[in-house]
Write an enzyme that holds these catalytic residues in place. Structure first.
Site, PDB file in Angstrom:
ATOM      1  N   ALA A   1       5.224 -36.068 -10.474  1.00 39.20           N
ATOM      2  CA  ALA A   1       4.847 -37.170 -11.356  1.00 39.20           C
ATOM      3  C   ALA A   1       5.282 -36.907 -12.800  1.00 39.20           C
ATOM      4  O   ALA A   1       4.672 -37.441 -13.727  1.00 39.20           O
ATOM      5  CB  ALA A   1       3.333 -37.445 -11.262  1.00 39.20           C
TER       6      ALA A   1
ATOM      7  N   ARG B   1      11.992 -38.542  -6.819  1.00 36.56           N
ATOM      8  CA  ARG B   1      12.144 -38.899  -8.231  1.00 36.56           C
ATOM      9  C   ARG B   1      12.035 -40.409  -8.504  1.00 36.56           C
ATOM     10  O   ARG B   1      12.897 -41.175  -8.075  1.00 36.56           O
ATOM     11  CB  ARG B   1      13.497 -38.394  -8.718  1.00 36.56           C
TER      12      ARG B   1
ATOM     13  N   THR C   1      -0.772 -41.074 -10.014  1.00 33.97           N
ATOM     14  CA  THR C   1      -1.558 -42.264  -9.694  1.00 33.97           C
ATOM     15  C   THR C   1      -2.834 -41.866  -8.952  1.00 33.97           C
ATOM     16  O   THR C   1      -3.813 -42.595  -8.989  1.00 33.97           O
ATOM     17  CB  THR C   1      -0.737 -43.257  -8.859  1.00 33.97           C
TER      18      THR C   1
ATOM     19  N   ARG D   1       2.600 -46.992  -6.874  1.00 37.30           N
ATOM     20  CA  ARG D   1       3.429 -46.914  -8.076  1.00 37.30           C
ATOM     21  C   ARG D   1       4.447 -48.061  -8.093  1.00 37.30           C
ATOM     22  O   ARG D   1       4.790 -48.573  -9.156  1.00 37.30           O
ATOM     23  CB  ARG D   1       4.117 -45.552  -8.207  1.00 37.30           C
TER      24      ARG D   1
ATOM     25  N   GLU E   1       7.166 -31.890  -2.199  1.00 41.71           N
ATOM     26  CA  GLU E   1       5.789 -32.125  -2.627  1.00 41.71           C
ATOM     27  C   GLU E   1       4.865 -32.047  -1.416  1.00 41.71           C
ATOM     28  O   GLU E   1       3.823 -31.421  -1.461  1.00 41.71           O
ATOM     29  CB  GLU E   1       5.654 -33.483  -3.339  1.00 41.71           C
TER      30      GLU E   1
ATOM     31  N   PHE F   1       9.374 -42.170  -7.405  1.00 43.78           N
ATOM     32  CA  PHE F   1       8.142 -42.376  -6.638  1.00 43.78           C
ATOM     33  C   PHE F   1       7.809 -43.862  -6.456  1.00 43.78           C
ATOM     34  O   PHE F   1       6.712 -44.312  -6.760  1.00 43.78           O
ATOM     35  CB  PHE F   1       7.009 -41.664  -7.391  1.00 43.78           C
TER      36      PHE F   1
ATOM     37  N   GLN G   1       6.722 -27.513  -3.948  1.00 44.63           N
ATOM     38  CA  GLN G   1       6.255 -28.020  -5.237  1.00 44.63           C
ATOM     39  C   GLN G   1       4.734 -27.988  -5.312  1.00 44.63           C
ATOM     40  O   GLN G   1       4.157 -28.296  -6.345  1.00 44.63           O
ATOM     41  CB  GLN G   1       6.708 -29.476  -5.424  1.00 44.63           C
TER      42      GLN G   1
ATOM     43  N   PHE H   1      12.845 -32.373  -6.277  1.00 39.85           N
ATOM     44  CA  PHE H   1      13.050 -33.818  -6.425  1.00 39.85           C
ATOM     45  C   PHE H   1      12.032 -34.651  -5.651  1.00 39.85           C
ATOM     46  O   PHE H   1      12.297 -35.802  -5.297  1.00 39.85           O
ATOM     47  CB  PHE H   1      14.481 -34.213  -6.019  1.00 39.85           C
TER      48      PHE H   1
ATOM     49  N   GLU I   1      11.318 -38.023 -14.360  1.00 47.38           N
ATOM     50  CA  GLU I   1      11.694 -39.110 -13.456  1.00 47.38           C
ATOM     51  C   GLU I   1      12.293 -40.346 -14.128  1.00 47.38           C
ATOM     52  O   GLU I   1      13.234 -40.944 -13.591  1.00 47.38           O
ATOM     53  CB  GLU I   1      10.469 -39.536 -12.636  1.00 47.38           C
TER      54      GLU I   1
HETATM   55  N1  MTE Z   1      15.185 -31.553 -12.152  1.00 48.00           N
HETATM   56  C1  MTE Z   1      15.745 -30.573 -11.399  1.00 48.00           C
HETATM   57  N2  MTE Z   1      16.771 -29.864 -11.902  1.00 48.00           N
HETATM   58  N3  MTE Z   1      15.285 -30.296 -10.145  1.00 48.00           N
HETATM   59  C2  MTE Z   1      14.247 -31.004  -9.586  1.00 48.00           C
HETATM   60  O1  MTE Z   1      13.848 -30.739  -8.459  1.00 48.00           O
HETATM   61  N4  MTE Z   1      12.624 -32.856  -9.872  1.00 48.00           N
HETATM   62  C3  MTE Z   1      12.344 -34.102 -10.574  1.00 48.00           C
HETATM   63  C4  MTE Z   1      12.371 -33.889 -12.081  1.00 48.00           C
HETATM   64  N5  MTE Z   1      13.584 -33.210 -12.458  1.00 48.00           N
HETATM   65  C5  MTE Z   1      13.667 -32.062 -10.355  1.00 48.00           C
HETATM   66  C6  MTE Z   1      14.155 -32.274 -11.667  1.00 48.00           C
HETATM   67  C7  MTE Z   1      11.072 -34.689 -10.219  1.00 48.00           C
HETATM   68  S1  MTE Z   1      10.975 -35.667  -8.850  1.00 48.00           S
HETATM   69  C8  MTE Z   1       9.958 -34.506 -10.983  1.00 48.00           C
HETATM   70  S2  MTE Z   1       8.498 -35.250 -10.610  1.00 48.00           S
HETATM   71  C9  MTE Z   1       9.988 -33.648 -12.181  1.00 48.00           C
HETATM   72  O2  MTE Z   1      11.273 -33.068 -12.411  1.00 48.00           O
HETATM   73  C10 MTE Z   1       8.950 -32.540 -11.998  1.00 48.00           C
HETATM   74  O3  MTE Z   1       8.951 -31.622 -13.021  1.00 48.00           O
HETATM   75  P1  MTE Z   1       8.205 -31.885 -14.428  1.00 48.00           P
HETATM   76  O4  MTE Z   1       6.893 -32.490 -14.100  1.00 48.00           O
HETATM   77  O5  MTE Z   1       8.105 -30.528 -14.982  1.00 48.00           O
HETATM   78  O6  MTE Z   1       9.089 -32.799 -15.189  1.00 48.00           O
HETATM   79  N1  HPA Z   2       3.715 -39.067  -8.491  1.00 44.81           N
HETATM   80  C1  HPA Z   2       4.076 -38.018  -7.725  1.00 44.81           C
HETATM   81  N2  HPA Z   2       3.297 -37.502  -6.829  1.00 44.81           N
HETATM   82  C2  HPA Z   2       2.084 -38.026  -6.664  1.00 44.81           C
HETATM   83  C3  HPA Z   2       1.655 -39.110  -7.440  1.00 44.81           C
HETATM   84  C4  HPA Z   2       2.511 -39.650  -8.399  1.00 44.81           C
HETATM   85  O1  HPA Z   2       2.197 -40.607  -9.116  1.00 44.81           O
HETATM   86  N3  HPA Z   2       0.406 -39.429  -7.046  1.00 44.81           N
HETATM   87  C5  HPA Z   2       0.117 -38.552  -6.079  1.00 44.81           C
HETATM   88  N4  HPA Z   2       1.112 -37.703  -5.839  1.00 44.81           N
HETATM   89 MO1  MOS Z   3       8.532 -35.982  -8.300  1.00 44.94          MO
HETATM   90  S1  MOS Z   3       9.021 -37.481  -6.962  1.00 44.94           S
HETATM   91  O1  MOS Z   3       6.941 -36.706  -8.570  1.00 44.94           O
HETATM   92  O2  MOS Z   3       8.294 -34.686  -7.307  1.00 44.94           O
END
Ligand code: MTE
Ligand code: HPA
Ligand code: MOS
Length: 748
Positions: free
Chosen positions: A502, A335, A433, A303, A225, A337, A190, A221, A704
């Site tokens: 995030a 997801r 954050t 968070r 990261e 966090f 990620q 998910f 999330e």
């Molecule tokens: N949805 C799917 N299908 N697969 C994933 O890995 N990750 C989740 C969420 N939805 C995820 C998901 C998490 S932890 C985050 S932070 C966000 O998607 C990240 O993507 P976005 O910032 O584009 O929403």
């Molecule tokens: N969310 C996810 N990843 C991060 C964040 C957060 O708020 N801050 C630093 N890494």
């Molecule tokens: Mo989502 S836990 O911020 O990858």
């Protein structure tokens, strides 16, 4: 539809493990610690090296730069050096002709350990003074003097379990040596920018010599990261040394044993309410099980503090967070966090108070919802607070009181089966954050056939971010989205990208893409005005056609692009976006850390078979605030998916480490994720009149927040259990497995 859906259905979408191998590719597998805490006395690779097909073995001695993958706290080594601190910690990387040989060789390495005491529990670590950082507190109001104003004060504790990410694609990476000591890395990460940076640090080469590329992930998910980085760096190190491509893919069980999970929390709470049930005071101490290294634990804990009060206004709040170092794999982003833990613990306090007051928890929840103009404990004002509107719309659109009545009826008629309903309001702040991460870049090219190529820092991991980003560009240029391609996420095209995390992927990258597209659109407007001999102010774009004062001209997109090209105009643009108005003062722990908040409200109905302890989540109704959705189907999919993932965390997904730090639930037969039969009937409505001036095209992030609706599953189960066994003393210890239900209902 997700931009990858067709390829997925055809089995044609490529993941790291699907890439055709270049001739000479070698395979890597780590030697990992078999003891959770020990000094390494001797390390003997002789039998492993003697194995036919083993090429080389690299350890800390082969690191030219810093043996350090730590990001926020710099405390995490790539290879254990003299001491191991969790079971599954890499000590060396074995390179062989095949992956099978590399695995066999790992089992032949002779490591002599001198065992040290093992701590697996957060509270025990705290007693021993094993902390990742000093405790941190958020305070608002006057907590000490507030208790005497309360009509009721209740104390208790709550625990939440770990959670395995179970991304379909396990951790994987390939590194290719290029000319002039350069490297190209394909990583299931990620955070391509982070892989590049840490790789440069460990190999002691400049970042510009390393190109990291990500086509898509089979899920992240949060588990990719930080924790995709070491695997990518290990193969890069080997590829650099051996001048051969090197690949690694972990099996499911290896991935589960070697990598960290959602943080388990243990907490003590004290909650004070007035006679009517409004929350006046809340005091909480969180003990976070960080595992052996900091990883993202401190950001996650931060968070947790931000979300200690969820969607409620609590005038007096004191939240203290302690990150405890244990001998488990470093726990990491997942997801939500840290927010899901905060919300579960607060709902536990509310549930307990409701029990004492002999009211439904919803009485307390409803009166305590935050309203516009009230401040969160960290000082930020709730603007356009949607907690009450979401609550009201849920009750109206889904006829919650009728549902309650039929549940009461059912419970009167059934003695061995009991139903219950619980409500869950949520609130989640959108922004990293970590302040500096709230920036993004985009690079847009229009080719002279009118097709568009967009590069940005967003990683597609199934969340559909590329559909949203394409929709943004298509809207600005007023062209068919099919003309637009989102490129792989690549560090050579985009520098210093933040992780896709995030929930900010579409927000940050969408804004950068918007700015770049608008830049090119200005050029195109000039060109069109010249060609059509009208004032540029009259020029517009609609349905792939240039308009003059909103009337279609006969200049279309493709012709305009050719004209612009022939006139030697710039058809590429680069843009940067930084979220405005963010600020936070760590001294006072006050400020505006978020761009905005996402709200919503859900109801969950469950049925418990009180003879056998088995249960079913029947129905989930959700009103969720997406602002103006950028992609309806994507948002619905995210809400449903998050709900089911949360349901798993709170019900069947039980991570068990024994006292030796060994993972007992290390595959998908002993660790139960929800399947299609566990998924309830989920009805989702978007909040009426949703809007968000802080978001791209008035949208709100979605990834999330909906995870936390599942909190209601746990409390609905408790209520159903209590309607069978009135004297049942609710325990707040997630997940609520079938065993716990059965014991709760029938043990003496
Ligand atoms: N949805 C799917 N299908 N697969 C994933 O890995 N990750 C989740 C969420 N939805 C995820 C998901 C998490 S932890 C985050 S932070 C966000 O998607 C990240 O993507 P976005 O910032 O584009 O929403
Ligand atoms: N969310 C996810 N990843 C991060 C964040 C957060 O708020 N801050 C630093 N890494
Ligand atoms: Mo989502 S836990 O911020 O990858």
């Amino acid at each position: 539809m997700n931009s990858d859906s067709v390829l997925h259905a055809q089995g044609a979408a490529q993941f790291v493990d699907d890439l055709p191998l270049t001739a000479g590719t070698l395979h890597a597998f780590p030697l990992v610690s078999t003891i959770a805490h020990a000094d390494i006395v001797t390390l003997d690779f002789t039998p492993a090296r003697a194995l036919d097909g083993v090429i080389d073995i690299f350890t800390v001695k082969d690191i030219a730069g810093l043996n350090q993958t730590g990001n926020k706290a710099v405390d995490e080594v790539l290879f254990a050096d003299k001491r191991v601190v969790y079971k599954g910690q890499p000590i060396a990387i074995i390179i062989a002709k095949t992956a099978a040989i590399a695995r066999l060789a790992a089992s032949l390495c002779l490591v002599d350990y001198k065992p040290l005491p093992i701590v697996v529990d957060a509270r025990e670590a705290d007693r021993l003074g094993l902390h990742i950082a000093p405790p941190r507190s958020f305070t608002s109001g006057d907590i000490d003097n507030s208790w005497s104003d309360c009509d009721l004060v209740v104390t208790g504790s709550a625990e939440t379990g770990a959670q395995e990410h179970v991304y379909l694609e396990t951790q994987a990476a390939i590194a290719y040596p290029l000319e002039d000591a350069q490297l190209k890395i394909i990583s299931a990460t990620q955070a391509p920018g982070m892989v590049q940076r840490i790789c440069a640090r460990i190999l002691a080469i400049p970042m510009h010599k390393i190109e990291v590329d990500v086509l898509r992930l089979g899920g992240g998910f949060g588990g990719k990261e930080e924790q995709a980085t070491p695997w990518a760096v290990m193969v890069a190190l080997a590829a650099n040394k051996l001048q051969h491509p090197v690949k690694i893919t972990l099996s499911r069980a290896e991935d589960m044993r070697f990598t960290g999970k959602r943080h388990p929390y243990s907490a003590d709470f004290k909650i004070g309410l007035d006679k009517a049930g409004k929350i006046l005071s809340y005091q909480v101490t969180y003990y976070q099980n960080a595992g052996a290294f900091a990883d993202l634990s401190l950001s996650i804990l931060e968070r947790t503090l931000f979300h200690a009060g969820n969607a409620y206004f609590i005038a007096n709040l004191q939240a203290t967070a302690i990150s405890c170092r244990t001998h488990l794999p470093p726990n990491t982003a997942y997801r939500g966090f840290g927010a899901p833990q905060a919300l579960f613990i607060l709902e536990s306090a509310i549930f307990k108070a409701a029990q004492v007051m002999r009211v439904d928890a919803s009485v307390i929840q409803r009166q305590s919802l935050i309203q516009s103009g009230q401040a969160f404990a960290y000082g930020m004002l709730a603007e356009h607070a949607q907690a009450v509107p979401s609550w009201k719309q849920l009750h109206k659109d889904f006829a919650i009181s009728e549902q309650q009545e039929s549940i009461a009826q059912f419970n009167q008629e059934h003695h061995l089966e009991k139903k219950a309903l619980a409500i869950m309001p949520i609130c989640f702040g959108i922004a990293f954050t970590a302040f500096f991460l709230n920036q993004a870049d985009a690079l847009v090219h229009i080719y002279n056939d009118g097709s568009v190529s967009i590069s940005c820092g967003a990683v597609e991991m199934g969340q559909g971010v590329k559909v949203k980003l394409r929709a943004i560009a298509a809207q600005i240029f007023a062209i068919d989205p099919a003309r637009i391609k989102l490129e792989s996420t690549n560090t050579t095209r985009i520098a210093n990208m933040s992780p896709t995390a995030a929930s900010t992927g579409a927000d940050l990258n969408g804004q950068a893409i918007r700015i770049a597209c608008e830049q090119i659109k200005q050029t195109l407007t000039q060109q069109a005005a010249l060609e059509l001999k009208v004032d540029p102010a009259l020029i517009g774009f609609k349905n792939e056609t240039v308009t003059i004062a909103n009337n279609a001209s006969d200049l279309n997109w493709e012709a305009l692009i050719v004209l612009a090209y022939m006139s030697r105009r710039a058809l590429s643009a680069q843009a940067h976006y930084a979220t405005p108005k963010l600020n936070f003062d760590p001294k006072t722990e006050k400020g505006n850390p978020f761009a905005y908040h996402v709200y919503g409200c859900a109801s969950v109905e469950v049925t418990v078979d009180c003879l056998r302890g088995i249960y079913q989540v029947d129905r989930v109704n959700i009103v969720h605030d997406v602002g103006q959705s950028l992609a309806t189907e994507i948002d619905l999919g995210q809400i449903e998916g998050a709900l089911v993932q949360g349901l798993g965390w709170l019900t069947t997904e039980e991570i068990i480490y024994d006292q030796s730090g060994t993972l007992r639930s290390a595959n998908l037969t002993t660790y139960k994720v929800p399947d299609v039969y566990d998924a309830p009937d989920i009805q989702v409505k978007f909040l009426d009149k949703g809007s968000n001036p802080q978001g791209i095209f008035n949208s709100k992030a979605v990834g999330e927040p909906p995870f936390m609706y599942a909190t209601a599953v746990y409390f609905a189960l408790l209520k159903a259990m209590q309607s069978f066994r009135h004297e049942y003393q609710a325990e707040f210890s997630a997940p609520m497995t079938v065993e716990k239900v059965l014991l709760g209902l029938h043990s003496e």
